[in-house]
Design a protein around this motif. Structure first.
Motif, PDB file in Angstrom:
ATOM      1  N   ALA A   1      -4.923   6.294   0.613  1.00 21.14           N
ATOM      2  CA  ALA A   1      -3.571   6.651   0.180  1.00 21.14           C
ATOM      3  C   ALA A   1      -2.979   7.728   1.077  1.00 21.14           C
ATOM      4  N   LEU A   2      -3.798   8.740   1.395  1.00 21.02           N
ATOM      5  CA  LEU A   2      -3.282   9.825   2.230  1.00 21.02           C
ATOM      6  C   LEU A   2      -2.976   9.330   3.639  1.00 21.02           C
ATOM      7  N   ARG A   3      -3.801   8.403   4.137  1.00 15.73           N
ATOM      8  CA  ARG A   3      -3.532   7.837   5.459  1.00 15.73           C
ATOM      9  C   ARG A   3      -2.203   7.074   5.446  1.00 15.73           C
TER      10      ARG A   3
ATOM     11  N   PRO B   1       0.808  -1.223   0.000  1.00 11.70           N
ATOM     12  CA  PRO B   1       0.000   0.000   0.000  1.00 11.70           C
ATOM     13  C   PRO B   1       0.839   1.269   0.000  1.00 11.70           C
ATOM     14  N   ARG B   2       2.041   1.201   0.559  1.00  6.51           N
ATOM     15  CA  ARG B   2       2.821   2.450   0.648  1.00  6.51           C
ATOM     16  C   ARG B   2       3.382   2.857  -0.700  1.00  6.51           C
ATOM     17  N   PHE B   3       3.968   1.894  -1.414  1.00 10.98           N
ATOM     18  CA  PHE B   3       4.516   2.173  -2.740  1.00 10.98           C
ATOM     19  C   PHE B   3       3.407   2.709  -3.645  1.00 10.98           C
TER      20      PHE B   3
ATOM     21  N   ARG C   1       5.163   9.172   6.999  1.00 12.63           N
ATOM     22  CA  ARG C   1       5.852  10.362   7.468  1.00 12.63           C
ATOM     23  C   ARG C   1       6.043  10.304   8.983  1.00 12.63           C
ATOM     24  N   GLU C   2       5.102   9.655   9.664  1.00 11.51           N
ATOM     25  CA  GLU C   2       5.175   9.605  11.120  1.00 11.51           C
ATOM     26  C   GLU C   2       6.260   8.672  11.622  1.00 11.51           C
TER      27      GLU C   2
END
Lengths: 425, 154
Positions: free
Chosen positions: A188-190, A27-29, A196-197
């Motif tokens: 996607a934004l989550r 999901p991150r890529f 980033r966290e």
């Protein structure tokens, strides 16, 4: 895994989750690429709509390549003449950004390809519809990029005229794109926020259940950051080999693989980019000679026929204006000199702003006839140009006379003008 | 409680009502534009639209994925260190070919020269040159890295 509870036989080949081995997928890529495309495609869509409006399709049938547009033309407005580089900017961005997004689109499609093969084909009615919507999304994206990329290379193998295909195709694609964004952008934004966290590095535990993640991954041969770097590198390479064709001189030479990149045609004051040569447009020297050529100007008070000498006897004005093509290339300002369109309008009884219908000597070509709106005619920089950069126009640049209007798309700057008809179209 | 029984039965068949609503709205717009897109040579347009997706998903993607897999497998586990130095220039060069193949292969050369008054001869050689620079640059970076830090065996 949730999948194993489903009452289906495990698939074989690509239908089996085990078939997909890349440890990059997850999901991150996909989220990073998706968010880049969300921003990029939004810009492409908006600049595309602006380009459509720039042709003033609602002004006259000759400007309108999509007469059945219906409500899709809801936003049309009179295309302004200020700033004079407006179309140069919007269309340069449209084409150059589109090229730079090719690797992002390809990577995004690669990252989600296992979903094409998920079983069962549909878990519910909504899931079935979503998969049809994805066909419109993927087919639409590839259709839009392909038609655009082929058109800028003059590869006219498309199954019809470029304008309606690219325009209606864009709306089909946009319909599916909006649904996809509404359904997926929050996820996607989550994911990006999570990245980033801090939990950078391997996919977090809550990602492991995602169907994009390979259940039996191979050993990694590149990190996610490395793979994104390659995608970004591809974008930069396309940008670096294309962006120069929106400028002149040494910058244009950097556009080594792009049409209208590289060295300028010929030398001297007329050595700037040509959209269609006189030979291609079927212009014969006999028609443009001093003796043969006459400009017919029609309007409220009748028709006036002017020779080039007559035009030279009128007040001549100058304007520094670029040429910007729908194909995404443009030139810097050229120094044009000629008769103001509004002076020609006044000659035939139109002291108030009037539209004009322009006809060329050109025998074929979609824009051998074009209409300009009253605001374009009224602009003091809108000329029937006779000279460019201090010399007479060459035949390829429209000798004996051509239109030049600030901020208008290149094809509306008609060359080899034979007739001007002022008044309501 | 009574109301939730039929809902639970319907939901797996129907799916999320919100998703359904979004998709139906989207289809309305797609259909409105789609009938206009297909007005003309509808079969060929359909073929291009669907064909683009099929060609990408079932031909292009498997091809480059197989090529990459062959590269990684061919390298063996001990020599994997040079894989990226081949993969990156190959991917970038392939990308340029994919985008500019009409000009690079010369299939539009005649029209380009006639329309724009520019020579279309240089595209193949310039693409080869860019490709050479990409591979050459990659080799240089690889050599420098090797010098600084010999690869660890694994």
């Amino acid at each position: 895994m949730a999948r194993s509870f489903l009452p289906t036989r495990p698939g074989r080949g690509p239908f089996s989750p085990d078939f997909w081995r890349s440890p990059l997928r997850g999901p991150r890529f996909t989220s990073v690429l998706g968010v880049v495309l969300l921003a990029g495609i939004t810009i492409l869509f908006v600049t595309g709509l602006l380009s459509y409006a720039a042709y003033n399709p609602d002004l006259a049938p000759v400007n309108d390549k999509t007469p059945d547009k219906g409500i899709l033309g809801f936003y049309l407005f009179s295309w302004p003449t200020d700033p004079p580089w407006l179309y140069r900017l919007t269309q340069g961005v449209h084409v150059t950004l589109g090229l730079a997004l090719v690797p992002v689109l390809l990577a995004k499609l690669w990252s989600v390809v296992p979903k094409l093969f998920t079983l069962p084909p549909a878990r519910s009615l909504t899931h079935a519809l979503e998969r049809i919507s994805l066909l419109l999304l993927v087919g639409g994206a590839l259709f839009e990029f392909t038609t655009g990329i082929l058109n800028v290379q003059l590869d006219y193998v498309l199954p019809g005229s470029f304008y309606p295909l690219h325009f209606y195709g864009a709306w089909v694609f946009f319909g599916a794109f909006v649904a996809h964004v509404v359904l997926k952008a929050p996820v996607a934004l989550r994911n990006l926020r999570k990245m980033r966290e801090g939990s950078e590095g391997s996919e977090g535990s809550d990602d492991a259940a995602d169907e994009l993640v390979a259940p039996r991954p191979d050993r990694p041969t590149v990190s996610r950051r490395g793979a994104l770097g390659l995608v970004g590198g591809g974008s930069l390479l396309l940008l670096a080999t294309s962006a120069g064709r929106s400028f002149d001189g040494p910058l244009r030479e950097t556009a080594v693989l792009t049409p209208h990149g590289g060295p300028e045609p010929g030398s001297g004051p007329n050595a700037f980019q040509i959209n269609k040569t006189a030979a291609y447009a079927g212009i014969r020297a006999a028609e443009t000679s001093e003796e043969a050529w006459r400009l017919a100007v029609r309007g409220r008070s009748g028709t006036v026929r002017l020779s080039r000498a007559d035009l030279l006897g009128m007040p001549l004005h100058s304007a520094a204006l670029p040429i910007a093509c729908v194909e995404g290339w443009s030139t810097s300002d050229q120094w044009w000199r000629g008769v103001r369109l509004r002076d020609l309008a006044a000659l035939v009884g139109h002291d108030d702003p009037a539209d004009v219908f322009v006809e060329s000597l050109q025998r074929h070509g979609a824009f051998r006839r074009a209409a300009l709106r009253a605001n374009q005619v009224a602009d003091p920089r809108s000329l029937l140009a006779l000279f460019v950069n201090g010399e007479e126009l060459t035949l390829d640049h429209g000798h004996p006379a051509r239109i030049i209007v600030p901020a208008a798309p290149g094809v509306l700057n008609t060359k080899w003008v034979a007739r001007l008809t002022f008044g309501d179209l | 409680m009574r109301r939730s029984v039929p809902y639970r039965m319907v939901r797996p068949v129907l799916g999320s009502p919100f998703h359904l609503l979004v998709l139906l709205c989207s289809f309305a717009l797609c259909a409105y534009a789609g009938v206009r897109l297909l007005d003309g040579d509808w079969f060929m347009v359909m073929l291009w639209f669907v064909g683009a997706a099929v060609l990408h998903d079932l031909v292009l993607l498997p091809l480059y994925a197989a090529a990459d897999r062959a590269l990684v497998k061919g390298a063996g586990s001990r020599r994997r260190v040079w894989v990226p130095y081949l993969r990156v220039p190959a991917a970038l060069s392939g990308l340029l070919l994919l985008v500019w193949f009409p000009l690079i292969t010369g299939r539009v050369s005649e029209r380009y020269a006639g329309v724009a008054g520019l020579s279309a001869d240089g595209f193949l050689s310039r693409w080869l040159l860019v490709t050479a620079v990409l591979f050459g640059g990659s080799a240089v970076v690889f050599a420098v890295r090797l010098r600084r830090r010999p690869p660890a065996d694994d």
